[in-house]
Design a protein around this motif. Structure first.
Motif, PDB file in Angstrom:
ATOM      1  N   ILE A  19      12.912  -7.800 -36.548  1.00  0.00           N
ATOM      2  CA  ILE A  19      13.382  -9.188 -36.486  1.00  0.00           C
ATOM      3  C   ILE A  19      14.839  -9.161 -36.032  1.00  0.00           C
ATOM      4  O   ILE A  19      15.652  -8.436 -36.600  1.00  0.00           O
ATOM      5  CB  ILE A  19      13.286  -9.880 -37.860  1.00  0.00           C
ATOM      6  N   LEU A  20      15.161  -9.940 -35.006  1.00  0.00           N
ATOM      7  CA  LEU A  20      16.541 -10.037 -34.512  1.00  0.00           C
ATOM      8  C   LEU A  20      17.067 -11.430 -34.845  1.00  0.00           C
ATOM      9  O   LEU A  20      16.394 -12.425 -34.576  1.00  0.00           O
ATOM     10  CB  LEU A  20      16.581  -9.827 -33.000  1.00  0.00           C
ATOM     11  N   TRP A  23      24.247 -10.147 -22.963  1.00  0.00           N
ATOM     12  CA  TRP A  23      23.794  -9.638 -21.665  1.00  0.00           C
ATOM     13  C   TRP A  23      24.280  -8.223 -21.409  1.00  0.00           C
ATOM     14  O   TRP A  23      23.821  -7.572 -20.481  1.00  0.00           O
ATOM     15  CB  TRP A  23      24.219 -10.599 -20.547  1.00  0.00           C
ATOM     16  N   ASP A  24      25.209  -7.722 -22.212  1.00  0.00           N
ATOM     17  CA  ASP A  24      25.699  -6.350 -22.025  1.00  0.00           C
ATOM     18  C   ASP A  24      24.802  -5.315 -22.685  1.00  0.00           C
ATOM     19  O   ASP A  24      24.985  -4.117 -22.499  1.00  0.00           O
ATOM     20  CB  ASP A  24      27.114  -6.212 -22.613  1.00  0.00           C
ATOM     21  N   TYR A  78      18.011  -4.164 -23.944  1.00  0.00           N
ATOM     22  CA  TYR A  78      17.027  -4.362 -25.011  1.00  0.00           C
ATOM     23  C   TYR A  78      15.679  -3.711 -24.710  1.00  0.00           C
ATOM     24  O   TYR A  78      14.756  -3.827 -25.505  1.00  0.00           O
ATOM     25  CB  TYR A  78      16.804  -5.871 -25.248  1.00  0.00           C
ATOM     26  N   ARG A  79      15.560  -3.043 -23.554  1.00  0.00           N
ATOM     27  CA  ARG A  79      14.235  -2.557 -23.151  1.00  0.00           C
ATOM     28  C   ARG A  79      13.659  -1.546 -24.128  1.00  0.00           C
ATOM     29  O   ARG A  79      12.456  -1.368 -24.203  1.00  0.00           O
ATOM     30  CB  ARG A  79      14.305  -1.973 -21.737  1.00  0.00           C
ATOM     31  N   ILE A  80      14.547  -0.897 -24.921  1.00  0.00           N
ATOM     32  CA  ILE A  80      14.094   0.071 -25.921  1.00  0.00           C
ATOM     33  C   ILE A  80      13.149  -0.574 -26.948  1.00  0.00           C
ATOM     34  O   ILE A  80      12.362   0.105 -27.600  1.00  0.00           O
ATOM     35  CB  ILE A  80      15.324   0.716 -26.623  1.00  0.00           C
ATOM     36  N   LEU A  81      13.215  -1.912 -27.070  1.00  0.00           N
ATOM     37  CA  LEU A  81      12.367  -2.615 -28.042  1.00  0.00           C
ATOM     38  C   LEU A  81      10.954  -2.871 -27.526  1.00  0.00           C
ATOM     39  O   LEU A  81      10.081  -3.307 -28.279  1.00  0.00           O
ATOM     40  CB  LEU A  81      13.011  -3.954 -28.425  1.00  0.00           C
ATOM     41  N   GLY A  82      10.734  -2.623 -26.231  1.00  0.00           N
ATOM     42  CA  GLY A  82       9.419  -2.866 -25.646  1.00  0.00           C
ATOM     43  C   GLY A  82       8.343  -2.084 -26.392  1.00  0.00           C
ATOM     44  O   GLY A  82       8.555  -0.953 -26.817  1.00  0.00           O
ATOM     45  N   GLY A  83       7.179  -2.708 -26.613  1.00  0.00           N
ATOM     46  CA  GLY A  83       6.083  -1.996 -27.267  1.00  0.00           C
ATOM     47  C   GLY A  83       6.008  -2.187 -28.764  1.00  0.00           C
ATOM     48  O   GLY A  83       5.081  -1.710 -29.398  1.00  0.00           O
ATOM     49  N   ARG A  84       6.998  -2.859 -29.368  1.00  0.00           N
ATOM     50  CA  ARG A  84       6.889  -3.162 -30.796  1.00  0.00           C
ATOM     51  C   ARG A  84       6.951  -4.671 -31.010  1.00  0.00           C
ATOM     52  O   ARG A  84       7.517  -5.381 -30.188  1.00  0.00           O
ATOM     53  CB  ARG A  84       7.969  -2.431 -31.598  1.00  0.00           C
ATOM     54  N   LEU A 136      15.930 -11.519 -23.607  1.00  0.00           N
ATOM     55  CA  LEU A 136      14.756 -10.644 -23.749  1.00  0.00           C
ATOM     56  C   LEU A 136      13.744 -10.931 -22.650  1.00  0.00           C
ATOM     57  O   LEU A 136      13.103 -10.023 -22.115  1.00  0.00           O
ATOM     58  CB  LEU A 136      14.107 -10.842 -25.124  1.00  0.00           C
ATOM     59  N   ASP A 137      13.623 -12.198 -22.302  1.00  0.00           N
ATOM     60  CA  ASP A 137      12.678 -12.587 -21.264  1.00  0.00           C
ATOM     61  C   ASP A 137      13.051 -11.922 -19.941  1.00  0.00           C
ATOM     62  O   ASP A 137      12.202 -11.374 -19.241  1.00  0.00           O
ATOM     63  CB  ASP A 137      12.684 -14.118 -21.136  1.00  0.00           C
ATOM     64  N   VAL A 138      14.331 -11.950 -19.615  1.00  0.00           N
ATOM     65  CA  VAL A 138      14.795 -11.330 -18.374  1.00  0.00           C
ATOM     66  C   VAL A 138      14.575  -9.814 -18.409  1.00  0.00           C
ATOM     67  O   VAL A 138      14.243  -9.188 -17.403  1.00  0.00           O
ATOM     68  CB  VAL A 138      16.282 -11.683 -18.130  1.00  0.00           C
ATOM     69  N   ALA A 139      14.754  -9.219 -19.602  1.00  0.00           N
ATOM     70  CA  ALA A 139      14.535  -7.769 -19.738  1.00  0.00           C
ATOM     71  C   ALA A 139      13.046  -7.427 -19.835  1.00  0.00           C
ATOM     72  O   ALA A 139      12.699  -6.253 -19.968  1.00  0.00           O
ATOM     73  CB  ALA A 139      15.273  -7.253 -20.976  1.00  0.00           C
ATOM     74  N   GLU A 140      12.178  -8.456 -19.811  1.00  0.00           N
ATOM     75  CA  GLU A 140      10.732  -8.275 -19.888  1.00  0.00           C
ATOM     76  C   GLU A 140      10.299  -7.603 -21.183  1.00  0.00           C
ATOM     77  O   GLU A 140       9.405  -6.750 -21.195  1.00  0.00           O
ATOM     78  CB  GLU A 140      10.208  -7.526 -18.654  1.00  0.00           C
TER      79      GLU A 140
END
Ligand SMILES: [Zn+2]
Length: 409
Positions: free
Chosen positions: A321-322, A338-339, A342-348, A364-368
């Motif tokens: 939770i963020l 924006w600095d 966050y892609r490390i969070l992908g998959g959880r 997060l949306d931009v980072a997919e």
């Protein structure tokens, strides 16, 4: 300890009374209001309270509360230690901490980066610990080079023994006017604020941990202490497995700096390290709180460098939770989001809440990175299945969660 002059005694006592009243009326732990009352009555109180003690001041953008706590734990091996354990890190908080432990022969004070010169002047501290400098929020970006320059001026010509992280070029520059420096290779996770030489503005070349200016002689000093993954290597080349209860690489870095500081007070690693291992949580950070079968681990991240540290501690198997706010202490401008990568969070499973959840959601949306928006923190918790959950929050969001879920130490 020598007796304080009457006026200082009175100021100190009235400050403690104000702190007690503040606590009794539910306005926090009272250390700031108490210190303010005392300083109004006796502006020179900090100097008087610091006299005859051995002091360490601890300053950095990130990790100063934890490192202050670790050093305090180590120095208890020697005797009583006064400390501003709750992060009230400006002079009012220092007055309050020293007033509350008048007979302690040692003091470890966390100091806001901007106040370091003033507090060093007032206390004449014998040891100064400098760990890292990065921008705290976007609106403070231009200040950090000036801060390092103020540190240089403050340290020049004083006898203080500085313990400094030589993996941070700006800290190295800030510390290098000191009479005596112990260099610690504590690592540097966030490098975006240190591509330029602070001395001449030229580009910094990096090779592994090493760095040097391409255009002048400024370069990384030879470290006395080294953090090597799980181990600290002391100045004699001896290796110490840290085995801390506090999680993550950032805390191992804090611990090596604490070991180097303890040695400046005459404590060797075999004496200091067991004390560091006793520290389990710091002002609620890394605390786990339970609710409805869910176990929530609380991580604080106040700025880009702090987010990277929290990602490092956070476990890839857990939902997360963020929570992001943008009140005064957080900085109103959230563009620093924006600095952070966050892609490390992908998959959880990722839940996003807090007053500025839409700002973070866009990022997060931009980072997919897939995520779910939650109206409130409680709603995010309820939406997740029972089990372990990690929570990363910025300052006021973190405090709000702690208030709701209990202020467990
Ligand atoms: Zn240079």
């Amino acid at each position: 300890m020598s007796q304080l002059p009457l006026r200082a005694q009175l100021a100190s006592a009235l400050g403690r009374t104000a702190a007690t009243l503040s606590r009794a009326t539910g306005r926090g732990d009272g250390s700031v209001i108490g210190g303010r009352v005392s300083l109004l009555l006796e502006p020179d109180l900090l100097r008087k309270l610091a006299a005859d003690r051995r002091l360490a001041l601890v300053s950095a953008t990130n990790g100063k509360t934890t490192t202050t706590r670790l050093i305090t734990a180590a120095l208890r091996e020697l005797g009583d230690v006064a400390s501003n354990a709750f992060g009230a890190n400006m002079p009012a908080g220092h007055v309050s901490a020293l007033s509350a432990a008048k007979d302690a022969p040692y003091a470890v004070l966390e100091v806001d980066e901007k106040y370091l010169p003033e507090v060093l002047d007032n206390t004449g501290a014998g040891v100064v610990v400098l760990m890292n400098l990065s921008r705290d929020q976007m609106d403070r970006a231009a200040e950090i080079w000036l801060l390092a320059q103020k540190w240089r001026r403050a340290l020049a010509g004083k006898p203080a023994h500085v313990i400094a992280n030589c993996d941070d070029p700006l800290v190295t520059w800030g510390a290098s006017t000191a009479a005596r420096v112990t260099w610690v290779a504590g690592g540097q996770r966030w490098r975006e604020d240190s591509w330029c030489c602070p001395e001449c503005g030229g580009p910094l070349d990096r090779k592994g941990a090493d760095w040097a200016c391409r255009e002048c002689t400024f370069h990384r000093p030879e470290p006395n202490w080294v953090l090597d993954d799980e181990d600290a290597i002391d100045p004699r080349g001896e290796r110490w497995r840290l085995n801390l209860k506090l999680p993550g690489q950032a805390n191992r870095s804090n611990a090596v700096i604490a070991l180097a500081t303890a040695e400046a007070f005459g404590l060797l690693p075999h004496q200091a390290l067991p004390r560091l291992r006793e520290v389990t949580s710091v002002a609620g950070r890394y605390t786990t709180v339970a609710r409805d079968g869910r176990s929530l681990r609380l991580l604080l991240a106040k700025n880009p460098a702090g987010w990277l540290e929290a990602f490092d501690v956070s476990s890839a198997e857990r939902p997360i939770i963020l929570s992001v706010n943008a009140q005064g202490p957080d900085g109103r401008d959230t563009s620093w989001l924006w600095d952070v990568d966050y892609r490390i969070l992908g998959g959880r499973p990722v839940y996003v809440t807090g007053e500025r959840r839409l700002d973070l959601a866009l990022r997060l949306d931009v980072a997919e990175v897939p995520f779910t928006l939650a109206e409130s923190f409680a709603q995010a918790v309820a939406a997740l299945p029972p089990g372990d959950i990690d929570v990363i929050a910025n300052y006021t969001a973190f405090q709000a969660i702690r208030t709701e879920f209990g202020r467990a130490e």
